[in-house]
Design a protein around this motif. Structure first.
Motif, PDB file in Angstrom:
ATOM      1  N   ALA A   1      40.710  23.105  54.063  1.00  0.00           N
ATOM      2  CA  ALA A   1      41.742  23.159  55.101  1.00  0.00           C
ATOM      3  C   ALA A   1      43.113  22.802  54.523  1.00  0.00           C
ATOM      4  CB  ALA A   1      41.379  22.217  56.243  1.00  0.00           C
TER       5      ALA A   1
ATOM      6  N   THR B   1      44.375  25.669  52.420  1.00  0.00           N
ATOM      7  CA  THR B   1      44.766  26.804  53.260  1.00  0.00           C
ATOM      8  C   THR B   1      46.185  26.632  53.770  1.00  0.00           C
ATOM      9  OG1 THR B   1      42.478  27.184  53.946  1.00  0.00           O
ATOM     10  CG2 THR B   1      44.212  28.110  55.338  1.00  0.00           C
ATOM     11  N   GLY B   2      46.499  25.433  54.260  1.00  0.00           N
ATOM     12  CA  GLY B   2      47.846  25.171  54.758  1.00  0.00           C
ATOM     13  C   GLY B   2      48.888  25.280  53.665  1.00  0.00           C
TER      14      GLY B   2
ATOM     15  N   THR C   1      49.418  28.956  52.605  1.00  0.00           N
ATOM     16  CA  THR C   1      50.154  29.680  53.653  1.00  0.00           C
ATOM     17  C   THR C   1      51.647  29.369  53.573  1.00  0.00           C
ATOM     18  OG1 THR C   1      48.229  29.656  55.135  1.00  0.00           O
ATOM     19  CG2 THR C   1      50.396  30.005  56.144  1.00  0.00           C
TER      20      THR C   1
ATOM     21  N   ALA D   1      53.446  27.226  61.074  1.00  0.00           N
ATOM     22  CA  ALA D   1      52.433  28.139  60.532  1.00  0.00           C
ATOM     23  C   ALA D   1      51.493  27.408  59.581  1.00  0.00           C
ATOM     24  CB  ALA D   1      53.117  29.304  59.817  1.00  0.00           C
ATOM     25  N   VAL D   2      52.049  26.519  58.763  1.00  0.00           N
ATOM     26  CA  VAL D   2      51.228  25.721  57.844  1.00  0.00           C
ATOM     27  C   VAL D   2      50.245  24.867  58.634  1.00  0.00           C
ATOM     28  CG1 VAL D   2      51.298  23.800  56.208  1.00  0.00           C
ATOM     29  CG2 VAL D   2      52.913  25.692  55.980  1.00  0.00           C
TER      30      VAL D   2
ATOM     31  N   LEU E   1      49.168  25.242  61.719  1.00  0.00           N
ATOM     32  CA  LEU E   1      48.190  26.024  62.471  1.00  0.00           C
ATOM     33  C   LEU E   1      47.079  26.550  61.558  1.00  0.00           C
ATOM     34  CD1 LEU E   1      47.375  27.213  65.175  1.00  0.00           C
ATOM     35  CD2 LEU E   1      48.796  29.217  64.651  1.00  0.00           C
ATOM     36  N   SER E   2      47.455  27.056  60.383  1.00  0.00           N
ATOM     37  CA  SER E   2      46.429  27.582  59.483  1.00  0.00           C
ATOM     38  C   SER E   2      45.500  26.476  59.002  1.00  0.00           C
ATOM     39  CB  SER E   2      47.090  28.280  58.291  1.00  0.00           C
ATOM     40  OG  SER E   2      47.880  27.366  57.547  1.00  0.00           O
ATOM     41  N   ALA E   3      46.066  25.302  58.682  1.00  0.00           N
ATOM     42  CA  ALA E   3      45.222  24.179  58.253  1.00  0.00           C
ATOM     43  C   ALA E   3      44.345  23.695  59.398  1.00  0.00           C
ATOM     44  CB  ALA E   3      46.101  23.040  57.727  1.00  0.00           C
TER      45      ALA E   3
ATOM     46  N   ILE F   1      43.179  25.451  61.995  1.00  0.00           N
ATOM     47  CA  ILE F   1      42.088  26.389  62.256  1.00  0.00           C
ATOM     48  C   ILE F   1      40.996  26.237  61.204  1.00  0.00           C
ATOM     49  CG2 ILE F   1      41.493  28.841  62.318  1.00  0.00           C
ATOM     50  CD1 ILE F   1      44.243  29.358  63.551  1.00  0.00           C
ATOM     51  N   ALA F   2      41.414  26.047  59.947  1.00  0.00           N
ATOM     52  CA  ALA F   2      40.426  25.924  58.873  1.00  0.00           C
ATOM     53  C   ALA F   2      39.641  24.620  58.951  1.00  0.00           C
ATOM     54  CB  ALA F   2      41.120  26.029  57.517  1.00  0.00           C
TER      55      ALA F   2
ATOM     56  N   GLU G   1      49.382  17.569  60.831  1.00  0.00           N
ATOM     57  CA  GLU G   1      49.912  18.346  59.711  1.00  0.00           C
ATOM     58  C   GLU G   1      51.391  18.658  59.909  1.00  0.00           C
ATOM     59  OE1 GLU G   1      49.697  20.042  56.021  1.00  0.00           O
ATOM     60  OE2 GLU G   1      48.101  18.970  57.070  1.00  0.00           O
TER      61      GLU G   1
END
Length: 483
Positions: free
Chosen positions: A97, A100-101, A104, A134-135, A137-139, A141-142, A166
């Motif tokens: 996670a 991923t952030g 991104t 965006a960072v 949200l991506s972290a 979700i992961a 985050e």
């Protein structure tokens, strides 16, 4: 290289891949270890700088964003968590996670204009906020599935919890990394000694510290906003980097002190949800001083550009005639007791260069001449373009012998170098120089020195050019200059 695969620009990688991997792994490990130490409740740290530090490191050093660099960061996360008692499965999930952030954010920053990456425009902070969202949200979700496993939250609750955490860490840490000027510039900006001016400059920071102390004393939810006026004062006084550091320190202190009950707050029915709300408020609070500092930095840069355009020759970058005369007169007043020298310089047979190579060739010669002379002068010297191919230099504190030596160095340096013309071919040029000085205690005005130096220049050109001539300190009139 990952950046090459993605088609992203990258700086040349001059460091061995092993050294880069060790640097990235070490930094991520230390940042992760610090974050683990701030885990007062639950499984997420009150302050988790590792993701923002990794992202800032990759944005500032694109050559680090290789496959080995990202793998080294992965190893840094894993090692820090396992050494502090984390289970392998959960550690692997959280690390994926985190990565991923960071990845991104790196891709989004590489698509952003360079001025936005360094927070140099008024809208830069808003773009930073969008990327941080965006960072986060991506972290989230992961890694949100781990919230149910470790914290008893459902999927949406886990996403919200991770997203807020985050976002907070990105907003308070990334600006510091993006605006960091480098150790050399930072060291040069520090005051050499303590003075009244230094204390006055530090006043906004002192007021900020006092407002934090007052907030601790009074307690209550309203005191969280008490340092904001002082922080805004700091953003109007200091550069963006300094404001970013102060904002980070304040927000970090709030993030740690609230769960630790260092600031007295009323007990809330749902502590975890209330903590989420407080963290989000702290993150959004950081946007205000950063936006003000970014706007102020853009304003200062615009003023500097306008000032340079008004005071410097647009072709060569030397001082314009008006700015040179104005500053020279001020220099004479300041150095009345120390003496001053003046050089008048004229490029020999410049018209022939224009006739042979065109105006582009003439412009190239003028630019080269200004660069050459500038390298031979001191920072305190004044260098201006008086018109056409004629220039002048003011040398504060130099007598006739020293000034003549400077003039001779300039003459020899130009004579020894050939210039490549834009249209092809090479040309060697020479310069004639007239020198005059004002001795300490004399009251010769700048106009008188100009007449004397111009007379000496006329004598140098009349005697055959490519030479230095010394003139008297007074001249009745300036003779016409030969081409």
């Amino acid at each position: 290289m990952l950046t090459a695969t993605l088609g992203l620009p990258a700086k040349p990688n001059t460091e061995p891949q092993l050294a880069v991997a060790l640097i990235v792994a070490g930094i991520v490990f230390l940042a992760s270890f610090f974050g683990i130490l701030t885990r007062p409740v639950g499984f997420l740290a009150a302050v988790w700088p590792a993701n923002a530090v990794l992202l800032g490191l990759m944005v500032r050093n694109p050559s680090y964003a290789t496959v080995s660099g990202w793998l080294a960061a992965f190893a840094g996360y894993i090692t820090a968590d396992l050494l502090t008692g984390g289970s392998f499965f959960v550690t692997l999930w959280l690390t994926i996670a985190n990565m991923t952030g960071a990845l991104t954010g790196y891709l989004l920053f590489r698509l952003a204009p360079e001025s936005d990456r360094w927070l140099q425009r008024p809208a830069s902070v808003l773009h930073l906020f969008a990327i941080c969202c965006a960072v986060a949200l991506s972290a989230a979700i992961a890694g949100s599935g781990a919230a149910r496993l470790l914290f008893g939250r459902d999927l949406l609750g886990g996403i919200a919890f991770w997203f807020i955490t985050e976002l907070v860490n990105s907003l308070i840490i990334l600006p510091v990394l993006l605006t960091f000027p480098g150790f050399r510039k930072l060291r040069a900006s520090l005051p050499a000694s303590l003075s009244l001016a230094t204390v006055q400059h530090a006043l906004p920071m002192l007021v900020l510290v006092a407002s934090v102390a007052l907030a601790i004393t009074l307690g209550g939810p309203g005191t969280l906003a008490m340092p904001i006026p002082a922080l805004l004062w700091c953003s109007l006084t200091y550069r963006t980097f300094t404001t970013s550091v102060l904002t980070m320190l304040l927000c970090t202190w709030l993030l740690i002190s609230i769960p630790a009950n260092l600031i007295p707050l009323p007990e809330l029915p749902d502590p975890l949800r209330s903590l989420d709300s407080l963290r989000l408020g702290i993150a959004l609070m950081a946007l205000c001083p950063l936006t003000v500092a970014s706007i102020n930095a853009a304003r200062v840069e615009l003023i500097e550009r306008l000032s340079r355009a008004a005071n410097h020759d647009s072709l060569t970058g030397a001082l314009s005639r008006g700015a040179f005369i104005e500053r020279s007169e001020a220099c004479l007043r300041v150095n009345r007791d120390h003496g001053t020298a003046l050089l008048m310089l004229d490029i020999d047979h410049f018209k022939n260069i224009n006739d042979r190579f065109g105006h582009a060739g003439g412009d190239a010669m003028l630019k080269k001449f200004v660069r050459l002379v500038s390298h031979l002068l001191r920072p305190s010297d004044l260098f201006g373009r008086m018109g056409g191919e004629e220039f002048a230099v003011v040398l504060p504190g130099l007598d006739m012998i020293a000034a003549t030596s400077v003039a001779e160095h300039i003459r020899q340096a130009l004579e020894a170098q050939a210039l490549e013309m834009p249209s092809g071919g090479k040309v060697w040029a020479t310069v004639s120089i007239g020198v005059t000085t004002r001795a300490p205690g004399q009251h010769t005005d700048f106009e008188g020195m100009l007449l004397a130096a111009d007379r000496a220049l006329y004598e140098a050109k009349g005697a055959g050019r490519n030479m230095v001539r010394v003139g008297a300190q007074q001249a009745e009139a300036a003779a016409p200059t030969l081409n």
